[in-house]
Write a protein that holds these residues in place. Sequence first.
Motif, PDB file in Angstrom:
ATOM      1  N   TYR A 204      32.145  34.907  36.360  1.00  0.00           N
ATOM      2  CA  TYR A 204      33.696  34.691  36.280  1.00  0.00           C
ATOM      3  C   TYR A 204      34.199  36.344  36.309  1.00  0.00           C
ATOM      4  O   TYR A 204      33.766  37.156  35.755  1.00  0.00           O
ATOM      5  CB  TYR A 204      33.822  33.951  35.117  1.00  0.00           C
ATOM      6  CG  TYR A 204      33.743  32.396  35.480  1.00  0.00           C
ATOM      7  CD1 TYR A 204      32.533  31.887  34.643  1.00  0.00           C
ATOM      8  CD2 TYR A 204      34.479  31.700  35.930  1.00  0.00           C
ATOM      9  CE1 TYR A 204      32.390  30.758  34.888  1.00  0.00           C
ATOM     10  CE2 TYR A 204      34.195  30.173  36.146  1.00  0.00           C
ATOM     11  CZ  TYR A 204      33.035  29.804  35.660  1.00  0.00           C
ATOM     12  OH  TYR A 204      32.828  28.460  35.655  1.00  0.00           O
ATOM     13  N   ASP A 205      35.373  36.289  36.906  1.00  0.00           N
ATOM     14  CA  ASP A 205      36.401  37.590  36.767  1.00  0.00           C
ATOM     15  C   ASP A 205      36.862  37.619  35.386  1.00  0.00           C
ATOM     16  O   ASP A 205      36.832  38.814  34.778  1.00  0.00           O
ATOM     17  CB  ASP A 205      37.437  37.418  37.702  1.00  0.00           C
ATOM     18  CG  ASP A 205      37.036  37.341  38.898  1.00  0.00           C
ATOM     19  OD1 ASP A 205      37.798  36.801  39.972  1.00  0.00           O
ATOM     20  OD2 ASP A 205      36.010  37.810  39.389  1.00  0.00           O
ATOM     21  N   TYR A 206      37.077  36.420  34.607  1.00  0.00           N
ATOM     22  CA  TYR A 206      37.536  36.593  33.249  1.00  0.00           C
ATOM     23  C   TYR A 206      36.981  35.336  32.494  1.00  0.00           C
ATOM     24  O   TYR A 206      36.898  34.260  33.041  1.00  0.00           O
ATOM     25  CB  TYR A 206      39.098  36.617  33.256  1.00  0.00           C
ATOM     26  CG  TYR A 206      39.652  37.679  34.125  1.00  0.00           C
ATOM     27  CD1 TYR A 206      40.197  37.132  35.377  1.00  0.00           C
ATOM     28  CD2 TYR A 206      39.701  39.106  33.921  1.00  0.00           C
ATOM     29  CE1 TYR A 206      40.770  38.137  36.075  1.00  0.00           C
ATOM     30  CE2 TYR A 206      40.530  39.870  34.798  1.00  0.00           C
ATOM     31  CZ  TYR A 206      40.927  39.415  35.568  1.00  0.00           C
ATOM     32  OH  TYR A 206      41.603  40.372  36.906  1.00  0.00           O
ATOM     33  N   THR A 207      36.671  35.719  31.246  1.00  0.00           N
ATOM     34  CA  THR A 207      36.279  34.588  30.290  1.00  0.00           C
ATOM     35  C   THR A 207      36.853  34.616  29.034  1.00  0.00           C
ATOM     36  O   THR A 207      37.549  35.789  28.546  1.00  0.00           O
ATOM     37  CB  THR A 207      34.816  34.556  30.238  1.00  0.00           C
ATOM     38  OG1 THR A 207      34.326  35.784  29.474  1.00  0.00           O
ATOM     39  CG2 THR A 207      33.931  34.208  31.381  1.00  0.00           C
ATOM     40  N   GLY A 208      36.989  33.560  28.217  1.00  0.00           N
ATOM     41  CA  GLY A 208      37.668  33.541  26.833  1.00  0.00           C
ATOM     42  C   GLY A 208      36.636  33.676  25.891  1.00  0.00           C
ATOM     43  O   GLY A 208      35.388  33.960  26.081  1.00  0.00           O
ATOM     44  N   GLN A 209      36.991  33.663  24.812  1.00  0.00           N
ATOM     45  CA  GLN A 209      36.008  33.761  23.573  1.00  0.00           C
ATOM     46  C   GLN A 209      35.526  32.531  23.240  1.00  0.00           C
ATOM     47  O   GLN A 209      34.326  32.789  22.448  1.00  0.00           O
ATOM     48  CB  GLN A 209      36.984  34.300  22.343  1.00  0.00           C
ATOM     49  CG  GLN A 209      37.435  35.604  22.497  1.00  0.00           C
ATOM     50  CD  GLN A 209      36.413  36.896  22.883  1.00  0.00           C
ATOM     51  OE1 GLN A 209      35.529  36.997  22.074  1.00  0.00           O
ATOM     52  NE2 GLN A 209      36.564  37.467  24.019  1.00  0.00           N
TER      53      GLN A 209
ATOM     54  N   THR B 189      44.223  28.261  27.815  1.00  0.00           N
ATOM     55  CA  THR B 189      45.363  28.945  28.270  1.00  0.00           C
ATOM     56  C   THR B 189      45.480  30.263  28.811  1.00  0.00           C
ATOM     57  O   THR B 189      44.777  31.095  28.073  1.00  0.00           O
ATOM     58  CB  THR B 189      46.267  28.984  27.063  1.00  0.00           C
ATOM     59  OG1 THR B 189      46.607  27.635  26.523  1.00  0.00           O
ATOM     60  CG2 THR B 189      47.805  29.476  27.467  1.00  0.00           C
ATOM     61  N   VAL B 190      46.085  30.530  30.011  1.00  0.00           N
ATOM     62  CA  VAL B 190      45.933  31.832  30.653  1.00  0.00           C
ATOM     63  C   VAL B 190      47.193  32.711  30.593  1.00  0.00           C
ATOM     64  O   VAL B 190      48.353  32.185  30.880  1.00  0.00           O
ATOM     65  CB  VAL B 190      45.346  31.601  32.050  1.00  0.00           C
ATOM     66  CG1 VAL B 190      45.341  32.807  32.874  1.00  0.00           C
ATOM     67  CG2 VAL B 190      44.071  30.619  32.116  1.00  0.00           C
ATOM     68  N   SER B 191      47.145  33.855  30.531  1.00  0.00           N
ATOM     69  CA  SER B 191      48.243  35.086  30.609  1.00  0.00           C
ATOM     70  C   SER B 191      47.981  36.022  31.374  1.00  0.00           C
ATOM     71  O   SER B 191      46.608  36.540  31.255  1.00  0.00           O
ATOM     72  CB  SER B 191      48.738  35.264  29.124  1.00  0.00           C
ATOM     73  OG  SER B 191      47.851  35.876  28.569  1.00  0.00           O
ATOM     74  N   GLY B 192      48.700  36.386  31.932  1.00  0.00           N
ATOM     75  CA  GLY B 192      48.590  37.575  32.717  1.00  0.00           C
ATOM     76  C   GLY B 192      47.993  37.632  34.296  1.00  0.00           C
ATOM     77  O   GLY B 192      47.713  38.465  35.122  1.00  0.00           O
ATOM     78  N   LEU B 193      48.073  36.267  34.733  1.00  0.00           N
ATOM     79  CA  LEU B 193      47.535  35.936  36.107  1.00  0.00           C
ATOM     80  C   LEU B 193      48.449  34.693  36.647  1.00  0.00           C
ATOM     81  O   LEU B 193      48.691  33.908  35.759  1.00  0.00           O
ATOM     82  CB  LEU B 193      46.156  35.752  36.336  1.00  0.00           C
ATOM     83  CG  LEU B 193      45.282  34.917  35.499  1.00  0.00           C
ATOM     84  CD1 LEU B 193      45.524  33.554  36.106  1.00  0.00           C
ATOM     85  CD2 LEU B 193      43.864  35.240  35.541  1.00  0.00           C
ATOM     86  N   ALA B 194      48.430  34.579  37.838  1.00  0.00           N
ATOM     87  CA  ALA B 194      48.989  33.699  38.565  1.00  0.00           C
ATOM     88  C   ALA B 194      47.989  32.545  38.632  1.00  0.00           C
ATOM     89  O   ALA B 194      47.071  32.625  39.429  1.00  0.00           O
ATOM     90  CB  ALA B 194      49.604  33.961  39.898  1.00  0.00           C
ATOM     91  N   LEU B 195      48.068  31.512  37.494  1.00  0.00           N
ATOM     92  CA  LEU B 195      46.878  30.592  37.328  1.00  0.00           C
ATOM     93  C   LEU B 195      46.520  29.745  38.730  1.00  0.00           C
ATOM     94  O   LEU B 195      45.403  29.548  39.178  1.00  0.00           O
ATOM     95  CB  LEU B 195      47.151  29.494  36.334  1.00  0.00           C
ATOM     96  CG  LEU B 195      46.260  28.551  36.252  1.00  0.00           C
ATOM     97  CD1 LEU B 195      44.774  29.075  35.570  1.00  0.00           C
ATOM     98  CD2 LEU B 195      46.513  27.543  34.965  1.00  0.00           C
ATOM     99  N   GLU B 196      47.616  29.532  39.621  1.00  0.00           N
ATOM    100  CA  GLU B 196      47.574  28.664  40.658  1.00  0.00           C
ATOM    101  C   GLU B 196      46.614  29.427  41.803  1.00  0.00           C
ATOM    102  O   GLU B 196      46.321  28.585  42.591  1.00  0.00           O
ATOM    103  CB  GLU B 196      48.949  28.469  41.459  1.00  0.00           C
ATOM    104  CG  GLU B 196      49.721  29.654  41.816  1.00  0.00           C
ATOM    105  CD  GLU B 196      50.436  30.231  40.736  1.00  0.00           C
ATOM    106  OE1 GLU B 196      50.248  29.807  39.701  1.00  0.00           O
ATOM    107  OE2 GLU B 196      51.631  30.788  41.174  1.00  0.00           O
ATOM    108  N   LYS B 197      46.239  30.594  41.744  1.00  0.00           N
ATOM    109  CA  LYS B 197      45.513  31.283  42.574  1.00  0.00           C
ATOM    110  C   LYS B 197      44.080  31.380  42.163  1.00  0.00           C
ATOM    111  O   LYS B 197      43.168  31.908  43.064  1.00  0.00           O
ATOM    112  CB  LYS B 197      45.931  32.776  42.709  1.00  0.00           C
ATOM    113  CG  LYS B 197      47.500  32.705  43.364  1.00  0.00           C
ATOM    114  CD  LYS B 197      47.642  34.351  43.760  1.00  0.00           C
ATOM    115  CE  LYS B 197      49.132  34.392  44.519  1.00  0.00           C
ATOM    116  NZ  LYS B 197      49.592  35.859  44.515  1.00  0.00           N
ATOM    117  N   TYR B 198      43.758  30.802  41.305  1.00  0.00           N
ATOM    118  CA  TYR B 198      42.196  30.992  40.260  1.00  0.00           C
ATOM    119  C   TYR B 198      41.915  29.695  40.211  1.00  0.00           C
ATOM    120  O   TYR B 198      42.544  28.561  40.054  1.00  0.00           O
ATOM    121  CB  TYR B 198      42.787  31.337  38.929  1.00  0.00           C
ATOM    122  CG  TYR B 198      42.806  32.902  39.044  1.00  0.00           C
ATOM    123  CD1 TYR B 198      43.919  33.486  39.432  1.00  0.00           C
ATOM    124  CD2 TYR B 198      41.536  34.050  38.774  1.00  0.00           C
ATOM    125  CE1 TYR B 198      44.123  34.930  39.436  1.00  0.00           C
ATOM    126  CE2 TYR B 198      42.024  35.306  38.927  1.00  0.00           C
ATOM    127  CZ  TYR B 198      42.988  35.878  39.377  1.00  0.00           C
ATOM    128  OH  TYR B 198      43.172  37.079  39.451  1.00  0.00           O
TER     129      TYR B 198
END
Length: 129
Positions: A116-121, A23-32
């Motif tokens: 990756y620009d961002y990763t989870g835990q 689950t992603v927050s803080g970005l427009a998922l459709e662009k990623y």
Amino acid sequence: QLHLVESGGGLVQPGGSLRLSCTVSGLALEKYAIGWFRQAPGKDREGVACIGSGDAGTNYEDTVKGRFTISRDNAKSTVYLQMNSLNPEDTAAYFCGAVRHYVGFVFGCLSRHLIYDYTGQGTQVTVSS
């Protein structure tokens, strides 16, 4: 602030199924573009599956083809990894990563060197009887 949060891991018997969510927050998922990768103790990171933006397609690591399915629901800001017919070799911590989509991502997304620009835990998956 952007966050990726994985969930859905757990202990399952061989042959069982789990569905992981990213689950992603803080970005427009459709662009990623989103990838799932895993890491077991003492082993290198391994790309498992990825999904591009729009109709860019998906890619799977050979040992999970036909067993795992990656999908995305941009409206829910969530990417899923449905894992069926699990076996002990699938035991690992599973992570999702996000990168601004680019042409060619899907073809190279399984590389353990992908940044990756961002990763989870991460979420732990343990397959054991």
